[in-house]
Structures are given as structure tokens and as C-alpha cells.
Design a protein around this motif. Structure first.
Motif, PDB file in Angstrom:
ATOM      1  N   THR A  61       0.863  -1.182   0.000  1.00 57.16           N
ATOM      2  CA  THR A  61       0.000   0.000   0.000  1.00 57.16           C
ATOM      3  C   THR A  61       0.900   1.233   0.000  1.00 57.16           C
ATOM      4  N   TRP A  62       0.313   2.398  -0.298  1.00 56.40           N
ATOM      5  CA  TRP A  62       1.105   3.624  -0.284  1.00 56.40           C
ATOM      6  C   TRP A  62       1.650   3.930   1.106  1.00 56.40           C
ATOM      7  N   ASN A  63       0.879   3.654   2.135  1.00 52.91           N
ATOM      8  CA  ASN A  63       1.363   3.902   3.491  1.00 52.91           C
ATOM      9  C   ASN A  63       2.558   3.006   3.817  1.00 52.91           C
ATOM     10  N   GLU A  64       2.485   1.763   3.396  1.00 46.46           N
ATOM     11  CA  GLU A  64       3.615   0.855   3.615  1.00 46.46           C
ATOM     12  C   GLU A  64       4.846   1.326   2.846  1.00 46.46           C
ATOM     13  N   ALA A  65       4.639   1.777   1.617  1.00 48.16           N
ATOM     14  CA  ALA A  65       5.756   2.197   0.770  1.00 48.16           C
ATOM     15  C   ALA A  65       6.449   3.437   1.321  1.00 48.16           C
ATOM     16  N   ILE A  66       5.666   4.428   1.799  1.00 41.14           N
ATOM     17  CA  ILE A  66       6.308   5.650   2.276  1.00 41.14           C
ATOM     18  C   ILE A  66       7.001   5.425   3.622  1.00 41.14           C
ATOM     19  N   ASN A  67       6.463   4.516   4.432  1.00 39.82           N
ATOM     20  CA  ASN A  67       7.141   4.189   5.684  1.00 39.82           C
ATOM     21  C   ASN A  67       8.450   3.453   5.416  1.00 39.82           C
ATOM     22  N   LEU A  68       8.441   2.577   4.419  1.00 45.36           N
ATOM     23  CA  LEU A  68       9.664   1.881   4.034  1.00 45.36           C
ATOM     24  C   LEU A  68      10.683   2.864   3.461  1.00 45.36           C
ATOM     25  N   ALA A  69      10.218   3.821   2.670  1.00 45.11           N
ATOM     26  CA  ALA A  69      11.119   4.832   2.093  1.00 45.11           C
ATOM     27  C   ALA A  69      11.789   5.648   3.192  1.00 45.11           C
ATOM     28  N   ALA A  70      11.041   5.967   4.240  1.00 44.53           N
ATOM     29  CA  ALA A  70      11.597   6.766   5.338  1.00 44.53           C
ATOM     30  C   ALA A  70      12.732   6.017   6.043  1.00 44.53           C
ATOM     31  N   LYS A  71      12.605   4.691   6.128  1.00 39.52           N
ATOM     32  CA  LYS A  71      13.633   3.882   6.793  1.00 39.52           C
ATOM     33  C   LYS A  71      14.932   3.817   5.998  1.00 39.52           C
ATOM     34  N   MET A  72      14.862   4.126   4.712  1.00 42.41           N
ATOM     35  CA  MET A  72      16.067   4.060   3.872  1.00 42.41           C
ATOM     36  C   MET A  72      16.479   5.437   3.369  1.00 42.41           C
ATOM     37  N   THR A  73      16.123   6.438   4.117  1.00 40.05           N
ATOM     38  CA  THR A  73      16.560   7.808   3.823  1.00 40.05           C
ATOM     39  C   THR A  73      17.514   8.239   4.926  1.00 40.05           C
ATOM     40  N   GLY A  74      18.734   8.518   4.539  1.00 44.37           N
ATOM     41  CA  GLY A  74      19.734   8.917   5.534  1.00 44.37           C
ATOM     42  C   GLY A  74      21.129   8.765   4.973  1.00 44.37           C
ATOM     43  N   GLU A  75      22.096   9.054   5.803  1.00 45.30           N
ATOM     44  CA  GLU A  75      23.494   9.024   5.368  1.00 45.30           C
ATOM     45  C   GLU A  75      24.163   7.712   5.777  1.00 45.30           C
ATOM     46  N   LYS A  76      24.908   7.147   4.844  1.00 46.89           N
ATOM     47  CA  LYS A  76      25.686   5.944   5.105  1.00 46.89           C
ATOM     48  C   LYS A  76      27.060   6.114   4.471  1.00 46.89           C
ATOM     49  N   ASN A  77      28.092   5.941   5.299  1.00 50.46           N
ATOM     50  CA  ASN A  77      29.469   6.012   4.810  1.00 50.46           C
ATOM     51  C   ASN A  77      29.744   7.308   4.041  1.00 50.46           C
ATOM     52  N   GLY A  78      29.180   8.401   4.545  1.00 52.31           N
ATOM     53  CA  GLY A  78      29.429   9.693   3.941  1.00 52.31           C
ATOM     54  C   GLY A  78      28.596  10.005   2.724  1.00 52.31           C
ATOM     55  N   THR A  79      27.661   9.121   2.363  1.00 49.22           N
ATOM     56  CA  THR A  79      26.795   9.331   1.188  1.00 49.22           C
ATOM     57  C   THR A  79      25.346   9.430   1.625  1.00 49.22           C
ATOM     58  N   GLN A  80      24.630  10.418   1.098  1.00 49.45           N
ATOM     59  CA  GLN A  80      23.211  10.583   1.398  1.00 49.45           C
ATOM     60  C   GLN A  80      22.388   9.672   0.495  1.00 49.45           C
TER      61      GLN A  80
END
Length: 429
Positions: free
Chosen positions: A173-192
Motif C-alpha cells: 500500500t502507499w502507506n507501507e511504501a512511504i514508511n519503508l522509504a523513510a527507513k532508507m533515507t539517511g546518510e551511510k558512509n558519507g553518502t546521502q
């Protein structure tokens, strides 16, 4: 003397043969069963190669019909230039709006009946949307193609953020997709990294894909009156977008570029055989696809996407021949050819043809091609409103992102600004 008689007899035979031949030629010219060759002119945007794949190749299957491509730019001005040169096309392929504005459309209802054409052979959702192009519900065109869509995802980024890959047997669902997107938004190893994009350049988040699945007008087709606040479907969309952009760090106005292609976005919503355009094999190996997310209360309805229309012009002197071209275009033979190559999705109702979509595209080998066929296109129940183009949804979304305003204020301002634009357009007409 014998030689003279022989010469006279030979001359007489030649004269009689000429007379008979002339009579046969004259009779052939009057015989309604003998068809003359006709050239059908077709206004078409794309270049010669694409023309040949999608339209020009039909000529080999058309008896006594030649096809001539007339390049144009899908605009009113471009069509007017063509008309000014007395080079009027019999068929126009492109957006319907310029053709409606110039009033050059020949409704196909009578031709469909005369040619005993089976309308049930074309996808019913597409034909319902065709009927929604006018107030009268007439068939003013055949759709040029049916686009397919998918949510593409990068397994490497899912692994990096410790998230499970999307379930290929269940549509999010769209709610599931946007919650999943939020979990993979951030910085890792100096890359956004970002969780979701909806377009190649600075298109972050779900965009208008959730709105496209609702297939609802934002304005009255007849009066142009804007109605967003009291439309529960539209309100649902804006509430979803407000929720998405409420996540911490989900968006930065400085972000730009094609993040998915750069390996910095986890998910990407796009249409057609996107994977077949990727040349980097390592990157391609990290990708797969699932169906576009859906609204929970309407799980089988995919996005509506406007299609190009194939229109016969009302001034054409060869309407029957032009309709034969349309028949050849939507024939099972031609539709199978173009869908297997991935040139375009078939407009036919036959599910077996859809299963062959882009089957010869190397980039889709081993991928979840079933994602393309999980949903039917959304259908407009009412006439599609021409005034919706004056409603600037993108600006309203920017206000949600950048301004400290509640959603009610943003929607009210959108209604007021849209109404002013529509009033100005009406007065200009």
C-alpha cells in the motif's frame, strides 16, 4: 499483292487489339471492385526509426494504401503550420487537446459500425477513458498504446539499511511504501541516500502516482469550478503527501539529479521497460521490480496515465482507408510485434499479448515481469476535465515541504489560485 493483304490484316489486328485494350482500361476505371491506390497522411512526432516500428511497417499489410509521415510537435501551432501548407493529415497521433481545440476530430462510432469492428478486442479500461475525453461519451480516437508501470528497487541499498526486499507476491500500500522509504533515507558512509524517487531528476517521494490511481477530477469539466476540499479522494492524496514529508530528513530542496541511476535511491517508480535501458550489468543485477503501490481500499486499480490518441480528421477525403490503417494498428499481429519488442504496451484486451510485453528485452531477463500486469489502469467515471491542467499540484506539494502551514490552508490556497487561473483563461477565450 499477298504481302499487301497480309500487312492490311496485321494492321487490322493491331487496331482491334488497341480498341479492346482501351475498352478494358475504361471498364476497369469504372469498376467499383478495382481499388485505386490511396495515400494516407499521418501526423506523427517521432523520428523515422520509431515511425517504422510503430506505424510505417503497417504498409506491407495494407492493400492499395500508402502511408506518409508528416512530422509535427504535438502542439496546436505545429498543426496550424501544417494546415497552412495545405498538407493536411488524414490521421493525427498525439495528445488529444490540440485536436479538440482545432475541432478536427471525426468521431469513430459510425466507422466502427460500418467496418463491423469488434470494440471488445480493445482493453475496456482504456476505452472507458477514451469515452471520458468528451462530454458526449463518443469514441473520438483509438488509444495509441497502453503504458505499463513498476516500482523498481535496488537490493544493495535495501541490504545496506537492513530492510527486507519487497514481497513480490503482495503489492504494498502507499502507506507501507512511504514508511519503508523513510527507513532508507539517511546518510551511510558519507553518502546521502533517499528511500524513493518518482522521476529521474529531483523527483523525490511518491509524486503524483498515488493521485493518478484515483482518476478523479479536480475541477468541474463544464464550469471549471475547483473542488478539492470537498473531494474525499483528493483530500486523501494530500493527506498522504503531508504524512510522507513529515518524516525527518525525507527531503532537501538542494537535492537534484537522477539518484536512482546514481545508486543512491532505494526505490524508483517509472513506466515501461526501464531496466532495458541500463547498460551497467552490475547495477542491473542489483535491481528488480514489484507492482506500483496501491490504495488499500482499491487494490486492483493502477495509475491512470494519459495516452496518445489516434484520430481520423473530419476533413479527410479517405476516412474509410484511414480507418483500415487504425484497424491494422490494433490488429493482433501488429500489437504482438510491438509489445514483444517492448516498443509499447498493447492496447488489446487479450491477456496473453500482455504477458509477452518486452519479452525480447534483454534487461528484463530474470526480472519480475509480472509486476507490469498486476493492475488495470484507473478509469475516470466522468468526463476528464480540461481545466485540471490549471491546478498546480506540484506547487501545493512544495508548500507542504517548505512552508509551516497546515494542509487545510494549503488546499484552500490551491483552490483560490487555480480558480483565478481558470477565470483568466475563460475570459481570454
Amino acid at each position: 499483292m499477298k504481302r499487301l493483304k497480309g500487312y492490311c490484316l496485321f494492321s487490322l489486328i493491331i487496331i482491334l487489339a488497341s480498341i479492346i485494350s482501351g475498352c478494358q482500361t475504361q471498364n476497369a476505371g469504372n469498376d467499383p471492385k478495382v481499388e485505386k491506390s490511396v495515400t494516407i497522411k499521418i501526423a506523427y512526432l517521432f523520428d523515422g526509426d520509431t515511425w517504422e516500428e510503430r506505424v510505417g511497417s503497417l504498409e506491407k499489410d495494407l492493400k492499395n494504401i500508402k502511408l506518409e509521415r508528416i512530422p509535427y510537435e504535438n502542439t496546436v501551432e505545429s498543426l496550424q503550420e501544417i494546415f497552412a501548407k495545405s498538407n493536411k493529415p488524414d490521421i493525427i497521433i498525439g495528445p488529444i487537446e490540440p485536436m479538440k481545440e482545432l475541432e478536427v476530430i471525426e468521431p469513430l462510432d459510425e466507422l466502427i459500425e460500418q467496418h463491423n469492428f469488434d470494440l471488445d478486442s480493445i482493453n475496456s479500461a482504456l476505452m472507458k477513458n477514451v469515452r471520458s475525453l468528451t462530454d458526449e461519451g463518443k469514441i473520438v480516437a483509438f488509444p495509441d498504446n497502453r503504458p505499463f508501470f513498476a516500482l523498481y528497487y535496488n537490493k544493495d541499498i535495501f541490504d545496506m539499511f537492513g530492510q527486507d526486499y519487497p514481497d513480490q507476491s503482495t503489492t504494498m500500500t502507499w502507506n507501507e511504501a512511504i514508511n519503508l522509504a523513510a527507513k532508507m533515507t539517511g546518510e551511510k558512509n558519507g553518502t546521502q541516500y533517499v528511500g524513493m524517487t518518482h522521476g529521474p531528476f529531483a523527483g523525490f517521494g511518491p509524486g503524483t502516482w498515488p493521485l493518478d490511481e484515483l482518476a478523479t477530477n479536480m475541477t468541474d469539466p463544464e464550469t471549471g469550478e475547483v473542488n478539492i476540499q470537498d473531494n474525499p479522494l483528493l483530500r486523501k492524496y494530500f493527506d498522504l503527501m503531508a504524512e510522507y514529508y513529515s518524516f525527518q530528513g525525507i527531503h532537501d530542496p538542494e537535492w537534484e539529479g537522477d539518484w536512482f541511476a546514481e545508486g543512491k535511491a532505494a526505490m524508483f517508480i517509472a513506466q515501461d521497460a526501464y531496466l532495458d535501458s541500463i547498460e551497467d550489468q552490475n547495477f542491473l543485477d542489483s535491481l528488480d521490480m514489484v507492482p506500483v503501490p496501491i490504495w488499500e481500499d482499491n487494490p486492483e486499480q493502477g495509475p491512470y496515465r494519459g495516452f496518445w490518441s489516434m484520430v481520423i480528421t473530419n476533413y479527410s477525403e479517405h476516412k474509410d482507408e484511414a480507418f483500415k490503417v487504425l484497424e491494422a494498428y490494433v490488429s493482433q499481429k501488429h500489437q504482438l510485434e510491438v509489445t514483444e519488442s517492448g516498443v509499447m504496451g498493447s492496447i488489446l484486451a487479450d491477456p496473453e499479448i500482455h504477458q509477452n510485453y518486452a519479452i525480447n528485452a534483454p534487461g528484463l531477463e530474470g526480472k519480475n515481469r509480472e509486476s507490469f500486469f498486476a493492475q488495470e489502469p484507473a478509469v475516470y467515471e466522468d468526463t476528464i476535465s480540461q481545466w485540471d491542467s490549471y491546478v498546480d499540484v506540484d506547487t501545493a506539494i512544495e508548500k507542504i515541504i517548505e512552508q509551516d502551514k497546515d494542509i487545510n490552508t494549503i488546499i484552500r490556497e490551491l483552490e483560490e489560485e487555480s480558480a483565478a487561473k481558470i477565470k483568466e483563461a475563460m475570459e481570454a477565450d
